[in-house]
Design a protein around this motif. Structure first.
Motif, PDB file in Angstrom:
ATOM      1  N   HIS A  47      23.292 -26.046  -5.470  1.00  9.13           N
ATOM      2  CA  HIS A  47      22.634 -27.136  -5.236  1.00  9.13           C
ATOM      3  C   HIS A  47      23.252 -27.901  -5.822  1.00  9.13           C
ATOM      4  CE1 HIS A  47      19.377 -23.462  -4.925  1.00  9.13           C
ATOM      5  NE2 HIS A  47      19.929 -22.973  -6.193  1.00  9.13           N
ATOM      6  N   GLN A  48      24.366 -28.662  -5.196  1.00 11.26           N
ATOM      7  CA  GLN A  48      24.429 -30.063  -5.082  1.00 11.26           C
ATOM      8  C   GLN A  48      23.400 -30.525  -3.868  1.00 11.26           C
ATOM      9  OE1 GLN A  48      26.100 -30.990  -7.133  1.00 11.26           O
ATOM     10  NE2 GLN A  48      25.942 -28.556  -7.926  1.00 11.26           N
ATOM     11  N   LYS A  49      23.206 -31.681  -4.620  1.00 20.12           N
ATOM     12  CA  LYS A  49      22.466 -32.558  -2.902  1.00 20.12           C
ATOM     13  C   LYS A  49      23.193 -33.426  -2.151  1.00 20.12           C
ATOM     14  CE  LYS A  49      20.972 -34.762  -7.656  1.00 20.12           C
ATOM     15  NZ  LYS A  49      20.459 -36.164  -8.092  1.00 20.12           N
ATOM     16  N   TYR A  50      25.187 -33.102  -2.209  1.00 22.77           N
ATOM     17  CA  TYR A  50      25.809 -34.442  -1.045  1.00 22.77           C
ATOM     18  C   TYR A  50      26.447 -32.828  -0.099  1.00 22.77           C
ATOM     19  CZ  TYR A  50      29.164 -32.207  -5.165  1.00 22.77           C
ATOM     20  OH  TYR A  50      29.672 -30.915  -6.318  1.00 22.77           O
ATOM     21  N   LEU A  51      26.186 -31.094  -1.027  1.00 21.41           N
ATOM     22  CA  LEU A  51      25.792 -30.289   0.215  1.00 21.41           C
ATOM     23  C   LEU A  51      25.175 -30.410   1.364  1.00 21.41           C
ATOM     24  CD1 LEU A  51      28.654 -28.407  -1.605  1.00 21.41           C
ATOM     25  CD2 LEU A  51      29.442 -30.305  -0.356  1.00 21.41           C
ATOM     26  N   ASN A  52      25.820 -29.951   2.474  1.00 16.48           N
ATOM     27  CA  ASN A  52      23.945 -29.610   3.246  1.00 16.48           C
ATOM     28  C   ASN A  52      23.605 -28.087   3.114  1.00 16.48           C
ATOM     29  OD1 ASN A  52      25.574 -32.715   4.986  1.00 16.48           O
ATOM     30  ND2 ASN A  52      22.986 -32.304   4.898  1.00 16.48           N
ATOM     31  N   ARG A  53      25.513 -27.263   3.199  1.00 20.14           N
ATOM     32  CA  ARG A  53      25.212 -25.868   3.648  1.00 20.14           C
ATOM     33  C   ARG A  53      27.018 -25.847   2.350  1.00 20.14           C
ATOM     34  NH1 ARG A  53      25.509 -21.847   8.967  1.00 20.14           N
ATOM     35  NH2 ARG A  53      26.888 -24.005   9.193  1.00 20.14           N
ATOM     36  N   VAL A  54      26.167 -24.509   2.079  1.00 18.61           N
ATOM     37  CA  VAL A  54      26.896 -23.811   1.085  1.00 18.61           C
ATOM     38  C   VAL A  54      27.392 -22.446   1.758  1.00 18.61           C
ATOM     39  CG1 VAL A  54      28.275 -22.679  -0.999  1.00 18.61           C
ATOM     40  CG2 VAL A  54      27.718 -24.316  -1.324  1.00 18.61           C
ATOM     41  N   ILE A  55      29.079 -21.872   2.896  1.00 13.87           N
ATOM     42  CA  ILE A  55      29.048 -21.063   3.495  1.00 13.87           C
ATOM     43  C   ILE A  55      30.302 -19.869   2.603  1.00 13.87           C
ATOM     44  CG2 ILE A  55      29.900 -20.119   5.004  1.00 13.87           C
ATOM     45  CD1 ILE A  55      29.328 -22.907   6.693  1.00 13.87           C
ATOM     46  N   SER A  56      30.117 -18.804   1.989  1.00 13.66           N
ATOM     47  CA  SER A  56      30.553 -18.103   1.230  1.00 13.66           C
ATOM     48  C   SER A  56      31.407 -17.247   2.208  1.00 13.66           C
ATOM     49  CB  SER A  56      29.262 -17.174  -0.404  1.00 13.66           C
ATOM     50  OG  SER A  56      28.853 -17.050   0.660  1.00 13.66           O
ATOM     51  N   ILE A  57      32.315 -16.792   1.862  1.00 14.83           N
ATOM     52  CA  ILE A  57      32.937 -15.675   2.247  1.00 14.83           C
ATOM     53  C   ILE A  57      33.660 -14.619   1.427  1.00 14.83           C
ATOM     54  CG2 ILE A  57      33.714 -16.876   4.299  1.00 14.83           C
ATOM     55  CD1 ILE A  57      35.984 -17.332   3.526  1.00 14.83           C
ATOM     56  N   SER A  58      33.935 -13.258   1.628  1.00  8.38           N
ATOM     57  CA  SER A  58      35.041 -12.630   1.130  1.00  8.38           C
ATOM     58  C   SER A  58      36.138 -12.474   1.176  1.00  8.38           C
ATOM     59  CB  SER A  58      34.074 -10.970   0.860  1.00  8.38           C
ATOM     60  OG  SER A  58      34.855 -10.662   2.430  1.00  8.38           O
ATOM     61  N   LYS A  59      36.988 -11.926   0.259  1.00  6.68           N
ATOM     62  CA  LYS A  59      38.521 -12.227   0.409  1.00  6.68           C
ATOM     63  C   LYS A  59      39.042 -11.489   1.962  1.00  6.68           C
ATOM     64  CE  LYS A  59      40.154 -13.663  -4.246  1.00  6.68           C
ATOM     65  NZ  LYS A  59      41.330 -13.634  -4.948  1.00  6.68           N
ATOM     66  N   THR A  60      37.932 -10.063   1.795  1.00  2.00           N
ATOM     67  CA  THR A  60      38.540  -9.431   2.946  1.00  2.00           C
ATOM     68  C   THR A  60      38.673 -10.105   4.271  1.00  2.00           C
ATOM     69  OG1 THR A  60      36.449  -8.408   3.211  1.00  2.00           O
ATOM     70  CG2 THR A  60      37.732  -7.031   1.419  1.00  2.00           C
ATOM     71  N   GLU A  61      37.213 -10.910   4.052  1.00  2.00           N
ATOM     72  CA  GLU A  61      37.105 -11.302   5.643  1.00  2.00           C
ATOM     73  C   GLU A  61      38.839 -12.453   6.136  1.00  2.00           C
ATOM     74  OE1 GLU A  61      32.593 -12.447   6.281  1.00  2.00           O
ATOM     75  OE2 GLU A  61      33.286 -13.164   4.232  1.00  2.00           O
TER      76      GLU A  61
END
Length: 61
Positions: A47-61
């Motif tokens: 929910h940070q205003k300065y980020l348009n998108r947060v992309i999450s990945i797992s350690k296995t990826e």
């Protein structure tokens, strides 16, 4: 302009490098700033205003 910031370290490193994302948004307000993080860190930044998108990945990826 699109900017992708990739951070694959622990929580402390992700928090410190988030300052870079904020600075980029201030310098380039029209840029799309996306942040790639591990899935257990990503919720801290969703929910940070300065980020348009947060992309999450797992350690296995």
């Amino acid at each position: 302009m699109k900017i992708l910031v990739v951070r694959f370290k622990q929580i402390g490193d992700a928090i410190l490098s988030s300052v870079i994302c904020k600075s980029l948004k201030e310098t380039y307000p029209e840029a799309q700033i996306d942040y790639v993080l591990y899935d257990y860190v990503a919720p801290l930044f969703e929910h940070q205003k300065y980020l348009n998108r947060v992309i999450s990945i797992s350690k296995t990826e």
